[in-house]
Write a protein that holds these residues in place. Structure first.
Motif, PDB file in Angstrom:
ATOM      1  N   ARG A  92     -63.752-114.054 -68.799  1.00 17.85           N
ATOM      2  CA  ARG A  92     -63.082-115.321 -68.481  1.00 17.85           C
ATOM      3  C   ARG A  92     -61.686-115.423 -69.097  1.00 17.85           C
ATOM      4  O   ARG A  92     -60.781-115.973 -68.490  1.00 17.85           O
ATOM      5  CB  ARG A  92     -63.918-116.495 -68.965  1.00 17.85           C
ATOM      6  N   ASN A  93     -61.548-114.916 -70.316  1.00 12.80           N
ATOM      7  CA  ASN A  93     -60.259-114.988 -70.997  1.00 12.80           C
ATOM      8  C   ASN A  93     -59.232-114.174 -70.199  1.00 12.80           C
ATOM      9  O   ASN A  93     -59.463-113.011 -69.868  1.00 12.80           O
ATOM     10  CB  ASN A  93     -60.404-114.441 -72.423  1.00 12.80           C
ATOM     11  N   VAL A  94     -58.093-114.793 -69.900  1.00 13.22           N
ATOM     12  CA  VAL A  94     -57.081-114.181 -69.042  1.00 13.22           C
ATOM     13  C   VAL A  94     -56.592-112.836 -69.587  1.00 13.22           C
ATOM     14  O   VAL A  94     -56.514-111.850 -68.846  1.00 13.22           O
ATOM     15  CB  VAL A  94     -55.889-115.155 -68.825  1.00 13.22           C
ATOM     16  N   ASP A  95     -56.264-112.793 -70.876  1.00 13.81           N
ATOM     17  CA  ASP A  95     -55.763-111.544 -71.472  1.00 13.81           C
ATOM     18  C   ASP A  95     -56.840-110.456 -71.478  1.00 13.81           C
ATOM     19  O   ASP A  95     -56.574-109.299 -71.158  1.00 13.81           O
ATOM     20  CB  ASP A  95     -55.265-111.783 -72.900  1.00 13.81           C
ATOM     21  N   THR A  96     -58.057-110.843 -71.840  1.00 17.83           N
ATOM     22  CA  THR A  96     -59.167-109.884 -71.871  1.00 17.83           C
ATOM     23  C   THR A  96     -59.459-109.373 -70.466  1.00 17.83           C
ATOM     24  O   THR A  96     -59.669-108.172 -70.248  1.00 17.83           O
ATOM     25  CB  THR A  96     -60.430-110.540 -72.476  1.00 17.83           C
ATOM     26  N   ARG A  97     -59.448-110.281 -69.485  1.00 20.94           N
ATOM     27  CA  ARG A  97     -59.699-109.893 -68.093  1.00 20.94           C
ATOM     28  C   ARG A  97     -58.625-108.922 -67.604  1.00 20.94           C
ATOM     29  O   ARG A  97     -58.937-107.942 -66.924  1.00 20.94           O
ATOM     30  CB  ARG A  97     -59.733-111.111 -67.183  1.00 20.94           C
ATOM     31  N   ALA A  98     -57.376-109.163 -67.941  1.00 25.66           N
ATOM     32  CA  ALA A  98     -56.288-108.279 -67.510  1.00 25.66           C
ATOM     33  C   ALA A  98     -56.502-106.864 -68.060  1.00 25.66           C
ATOM     34  O   ALA A  98     -56.360-105.873 -67.331  1.00 25.66           O
ATOM     35  CB  ALA A  98     -54.934-108.831 -67.958  1.00 25.66           C
ATOM     36  N   LYS A  99     -56.870-106.775 -69.341  1.00 27.84           N
ATOM     37  CA  LYS A  99     -57.136-105.457 -69.942  1.00 27.84           C
ATOM     38  C   LYS A  99     -58.364-104.808 -69.315  1.00 27.84           C
ATOM     39  O   LYS A  99     -58.390-103.598 -69.081  1.00 27.84           O
ATOM     40  CB  LYS A  99     -57.324-105.594 -71.461  1.00 27.84           C
ATOM     41  N   GLN A 100     -59.376-105.627 -69.047  1.00 31.00           N
ATOM     42  CA  GLN A 100     -60.595-105.124 -68.419  1.00 31.00           C
ATOM     43  C   GLN A 100     -60.293-104.577 -67.021  1.00 31.00           C
ATOM     44  O   GLN A 100     -60.740-103.478 -66.664  1.00 31.00           O
ATOM     45  CB  GLN A 100     -61.633-106.245 -68.332  1.00 31.00           C
ATOM     46  N   LEU A 101     -59.527-105.314 -66.242  1.00 29.11           N
ATOM     47  CA  LEU A 101     -59.190-104.857 -64.883  1.00 29.11           C
ATOM     48  C   LEU A 101     -58.346-103.592 -64.918  1.00 29.11           C
ATOM     49  O   LEU A 101     -58.540-102.685 -64.102  1.00 29.11           O
ATOM     50  CB  LEU A 101     -58.493-105.964 -64.091  1.00 29.11           C
ATOM     51  N   ASP A 102     -57.411-103.518 -65.853  1.00 35.46           N
ATOM     52  CA  ASP A 102     -56.611-102.294 -65.995  1.00 35.46           C
ATOM     53  C   ASP A 102     -57.514-101.103 -66.325  1.00 35.46           C
ATOM     54  O   ASP A 102     -57.345-100.013 -65.776  1.00 35.46           O
ATOM     55  CB  ASP A 102     -55.541-102.458 -67.078  1.00 35.46           C
ATOM     56  N   ALA A 103     -58.485-101.320 -67.213  1.00 34.68           N
ATOM     57  CA  ALA A 103     -59.414-100.240 -67.579  1.00 34.68           C
ATOM     58  C   ALA A 103     -60.264 -99.830 -66.377  1.00 34.68           C
ATOM     59  O   ALA A 103     -60.497 -98.638 -66.144  1.00 34.68           O
ATOM     60  CB  ALA A 103     -60.294-100.670 -68.747  1.00 34.68           C
ATOM     61  N   TRP A 104     -60.720-100.811 -65.592  1.00 34.40           N
ATOM     62  CA  TRP A 104     -61.501-100.490 -64.394  1.00 34.40           C
ATOM     63  C   TRP A 104     -60.644 -99.752 -63.364  1.00 34.40           C
ATOM     64  O   TRP A 104     -61.111 -98.790 -62.732  1.00 34.40           O
ATOM     65  CB  TRP A 104     -62.111-101.742 -63.782  1.00 34.40           C
ATOM     66  N   CYS A 105     -59.409-100.173 -63.191  1.00 38.94           N
ATOM     67  CA  CYS A 105     -58.511 -99.490 -62.239  1.00 38.94           C
ATOM     68  C   CYS A 105     -58.321 -98.034 -62.652  1.00 38.94           C
ATOM     69  O   CYS A 105     -58.424 -97.125 -61.815  1.00 38.94           O
ATOM     70  CB  CYS A 105     -57.168-100.206 -62.153  1.00 38.94           C
ATOM     71  N   ASP A 106     -58.064 -97.811 -63.928  1.00 36.58           N
ATOM     72  CA  ASP A 106     -57.906 -96.444 -64.435  1.00 36.58           C
ATOM     73  C   ASP A 106     -59.181 -95.637 -64.200  1.00 36.58           C
ATOM     74  O   ASP A 106     -59.129 -94.475 -63.780  1.00 36.58           O
ATOM     75  CB  ASP A 106     -57.567 -96.440 -65.925  1.00 36.58           C
ATOM     76  N   LEU A 107     -60.332 -96.256 -64.461  1.00 37.32           N
ATOM     77  CA  LEU A 107     -61.608 -95.565 -64.288  1.00 37.32           C
ATOM     78  C   LEU A 107     -61.842 -95.198 -62.823  1.00 37.32           C
ATOM     79  O   LEU A 107     -62.236 -94.061 -62.520  1.00 37.32           O
ATOM     80  CB  LEU A 107     -62.760 -96.430 -64.817  1.00 37.32           C
ATOM     81  N   VAL A 108     -61.586 -96.119 -61.912  1.00 33.31           N
ATOM     82  CA  VAL A 108     -61.783 -95.841 -60.481  1.00 33.31           C
ATOM     83  C   VAL A 108     -60.908 -94.664 -60.055  1.00 33.31           C
ATOM     84  O   VAL A 108     -61.380 -93.729 -59.388  1.00 33.31           O
ATOM     85  CB  VAL A 108     -61.486 -97.095 -59.624  1.00 33.31           C
ATOM     86  N   LEU A 109     -59.637 -94.676 -60.437  1.00 36.89           N
ATOM     87  CA  LEU A 109     -58.727 -93.597 -60.043  1.00 36.89           C
ATOM     88  C   LEU A 109     -59.107 -92.274 -60.710  1.00 36.89           C
ATOM     89  O   LEU A 109     -59.110 -91.223 -60.058  1.00 36.89           O
ATOM     90  CB  LEU A 109     -57.281 -93.975 -60.360  1.00 36.89           C
ATOM     91  N   ASP A 110     -59.445 -92.309 -61.992  1.00 41.02           N
ATOM     92  CA  ASP A 110     -59.852 -91.090 -62.698  1.00 41.02           C
ATOM     93  C   ASP A 110     -61.123 -90.493 -62.090  1.00 41.02           C
ATOM     94  O   ASP A 110     -61.242 -89.282 -61.939  1.00 41.02           O
ATOM     95  CB  ASP A 110     -60.074 -91.359 -64.190  1.00 41.02           C
ATOM     96  N   TYR A 111     -62.066 -91.359 -61.757  1.00 42.40           N
ATOM     97  CA  TYR A 111     -63.332 -90.926 -61.164  1.00 42.40           C
ATOM     98  C   TYR A 111     -63.085 -90.231 -59.822  1.00 42.40           C
ATOM     99  O   TYR A 111     -63.627 -89.159 -59.559  1.00 42.40           O
ATOM    100  CB  TYR A 111     -64.231 -92.149 -60.991  1.00 42.40           C
ATOM    101  N   HIS A 112     -62.262 -90.846 -58.982  1.00 41.10           N
ATOM    102  CA  HIS A 112     -61.963 -90.250 -57.671  1.00 41.10           C
ATOM    103  C   HIS A 112     -61.144 -88.967 -57.826  1.00 41.10           C
ATOM    104  O   HIS A 112     -61.351 -88.015 -57.079  1.00 41.10           O
ATOM    105  CB  HIS A 112     -61.268 -91.262 -56.761  1.00 41.10           C
ATOM    106  N   ARG A 113     -60.222 -88.937 -58.765  1.00 36.18           N
ATOM    107  CA  ARG A 113     -59.436 -87.723 -59.021  1.00 36.18           C
ATOM    108  C   ARG A 113     -60.365 -86.589 -59.455  1.00 36.18           C
ATOM    109  O   ARG A 113     -60.291 -85.481 -58.933  1.00 36.18           O
ATOM    110  CB  ARG A 113     -58.378 -87.970 -60.100  1.00 36.18           C
TER     111      ARG A 113
END
Length: 187
Positions: free
Chosen positions: A27-48
């Motif tokens: 829920r926290n905006v800053d925490t969510r932003a970091k969480q989404l960045d981590a998920w984005c990195d994970l999705v791209l790394d996984y597909h790579r």
């Protein structure tokens, strides 16, 4: 999204993947932003790592990418879509259908792939010559490249990016799937 099980065993999951709150949108905006960045990195790394370029959202929810069986945590479809929306904003994902069930995942941008392909073409002495997109993604001289076995649509996007930069000319094919399309490099 079919994934080779032997590739999964060598994939390095980030520390967050074993942390249950990572699988719940914060829920926290800053925490969510970091969480989404981590998920984005994970999705791209996984597909790579798995050299995959497409994703079915329903199917993906049951894969190790979005389901950690060791901690029994799974991302909801809604959260997966939030992550994909973020990747769309970054230019790494495009929907394949209007119902948003399948998407194209570009773990490198078309421009980045274009640079690699252009470098390969130069090394192969293909300046001012024509080759097919098939030769680029499946040809015998491309077997040691990072783009070997790349999906044809991604090769086409890379070539079109080069064409926009004036470094290549895309030559459309006559078959409906563009499998006989070609490219002339300007190296």
């Amino acid at each position: 999204m079919s994934v080779d099980k032997s590739l999964l065993s060598s994939f390095q999951w980030p520390w967050q993947y074993a942390f249950p709150p990572f699988f719940t949108l914060q829920r926290n905006v800053d925490t969510r932003a970091k969480q989404l960045d981590a998920w984005c990195d994970l999705v791209l790394d996984y597909h790579r790592h798995n050299k995959t370029y497409t994703m079915d959202v329903q199917e993906a929810q049951t894969t190790p990418l979005f389901y950690n069986s060791k901690i029994n945590r799974r991302l909801s479809i809604e959260t997966i879509n939030v992550i994909l929306d973020k990747l769309i904003q970054k230019g790494n994902v495009e929907w394949q259908d209007s119902s948003k069930t399948r998407c194209l995942v570009m773990w490198r941008s078309p421009q980045e792939w274009g640079k690699l392909i252009l470098q390969w073409a130069s090394e192969q002495g293909l300046g001012s010559s024509v080759c097919t997109l098939y030769e680029i993604h499946s040809g015998e001289y491309a077997t040691e490249t990072e783009f070997y076995n790349m999906e044809p649509w991604m090769v086409k996007k890379a070539i079109l990016a080069l064409a926009r930069e004036g470094k290549a000319e895309y030559i459309p094919g006559i078959s409906p799937d563009d499998s006989d399309a070609g490219v002339k490099f300007f190296t």
